[in-house]
Design an enzyme around this catalytic site. Structure first.
Site, PDB file in Angstrom:
ATOM      1  N   SER A  46       0.678  -1.342  -0.124  1.00 50.10           N
ATOM      2  CA  SER A  46      -0.037  -0.097  -0.001  1.00 50.10           C
ATOM      3  C   SER A  46       0.923   1.235   0.127  1.00 50.10           C
ATOM      4  O   SER A  46       0.389   2.276  -0.495  1.00 50.10           O
ATOM      5  CB  SER A  46      -1.067  -0.020   1.180  1.00 50.10           C
ATOM      6  OG  SER A  46      -0.419   0.017   2.340  1.00 50.10           O
ATOM      7  N   GLU A  47       1.939   1.290   0.629  1.00 51.30           N
ATOM      8  CA  GLU A  47       2.923   2.368   0.554  1.00 51.30           C
ATOM      9  C   GLU A  47       4.211   1.990   0.611  1.00 51.30           C
ATOM     10  O   GLU A  47       4.814   0.782   1.346  1.00 51.30           O
ATOM     11  CB  GLU A  47       2.690   3.268   1.705  1.00 51.30           C
ATOM     12  CG  GLU A  47       1.488   4.306   1.632  1.00 51.30           C
ATOM     13  CD  GLU A  47       0.572   3.919   2.229  1.00 51.30           C
ATOM     14  OE1 GLU A  47      -0.457   4.898   2.302  1.00 51.30           O
ATOM     15  OE2 GLU A  47       0.429   2.768   2.974  1.00 51.30           O
ATOM     16  N   ALA A  48       5.370   2.532   0.061  1.00 50.05           N
ATOM     17  CA  ALA A  48       6.706   2.442   0.371  1.00 50.05           C
ATOM     18  C   ALA A  48       7.120   3.822   0.427  1.00 50.05           C
ATOM     19  O   ALA A  48       6.651   5.109  -0.016  1.00 50.05           O
ATOM     20  CB  ALA A  48       7.717   2.103  -1.151  1.00 50.05           C
TER      21      ALA A  48
END
Length: 291
Positions: A45-47
């Site tokens: 969902s995020e980096a």
């Protein structure tokens, strides 16, 4: 060149039960396109990408990407990245037990507990109210596969980096039973300029316990396993819609991810006009990435 990389599970003490974030260190030489390409490749969902701060007031600078776009701020990447930096010995809290994160939403104070719990103050929200009988309520109900009557409060969009359409249902079971239509959630998000729908419902007879689910297909994630900014937006919503002003700090324990075989725990504290979001994290991958 090889650079240090960690994948951290956030809002859990148990590996594989929270929400993962990929943290890439020493990212000053990467450009926007490279960061976006890497974030898309991770399929999380995020980096996040750690850079040198541009101000002496901050301990580090963080850039946050979903598979589809950059975010000015996000909750679980903030907690996970702070934990990764602390665990790696790259930053240390000041004498007050605090770190300062620089990101596109500004400077974010982060409190570090002796037990490595991590808590941040939510950026000042921008709130837009929607009347209960408005078109958006009907569109939301249709996207979630419920009726307008199942939505028990007037909705509001809460902008805290991501912009969440906060939607309260009658109880925790109503949240767990949702079967959203993601094409309709996408259409709603684009129509009203939000990043997704943040739903929540209280557990009956347990005043501080909440079940939540976050639906954000336009960001590249149909359902987020554990959303810190969404949890904070719930705190903003509760503070705003409370029938009486809280005279002392209120703690809400949010559970998320059970429909996705996760068991995340997010603590939200409402204190005056401020909302704080906190939890634990654990590293699951530690090594180098060739970039």
């Amino acid at each position: 060149m090889p650079r240090k990389f960690k994948q951290v599970d956030v809002f859990t003490k148990v590996a594989f039960k929270g929400n993962a974030v990929a943290v890439f260190f020493d990212a000053d030489d990467l450009n926007d396109d490279q960061m976006q390409q890497i974030a898309t490749w991770t399929n999380l969902s995020e980096a996040t990408f750690v850079l040198k701060p541009t101000t002496e007031k901050a301990d580090y600078q963080l850039r946050i990407f979903t598979p589809a776009q950059e975010l000015p701020f996000a909750g679980h990447p903030t907690v996970g990245s702070a934990f990764a930096l602390l665990e790696s010995g790259l930053v240390k809290p000041n004498s007050s037990g605090q770190l300062i994160q620089e990101c596109k939403a500004g400077l974010i104070p982060i409190d570090v507990g002796n037990d490595y719990s991590i808590k941040f103050r939510l950026p000042k929200p921008v709130i837009v109210d929607f009347a209960k009988d408005s078109e958006i309520t009907s569109d939301t109900a249709d996207a979630l596969g419920i009726t307008v009557e199942d939505i028990v409060e007037e909705q509001a969009s809460v902008l805290v980096g991501p912009n969440w359409l906060v939607t309260k249902l009658k109880d925790s079971d109503s949240i767990l039973n949702l079967e959203p239509n993601y094409s309709k959630v996408t259409a709603l998000s684009l129509k009203y300029g939000v990043d997704g729908i943040q739903t929540f419902g209280e557990y009956p007879n347990v005043g501080d316990k909440i079940e939540s689910r976050t639906f954000a297909p336009t960001t590249g994630t149909n359902e987020d396993f554990a959303c810190g900014s969404g949890a904070g937006s719930i705190g903003v919503f509760i503070n705003k819609t409370s029938k009486s002003k809280f005279t002392s700090a209120q703690v809400k324990n949010i559970e998320q991810g059970r429909k996705c075989q996760r068991d995340a725990r997010i603590q939200v504290t409402i204190s005056g006009d401020d909302v704080f979001v906190g939890g634990f994290a654990v590293s699951v991958i530690d090594g180098e990435c060739i970039l």
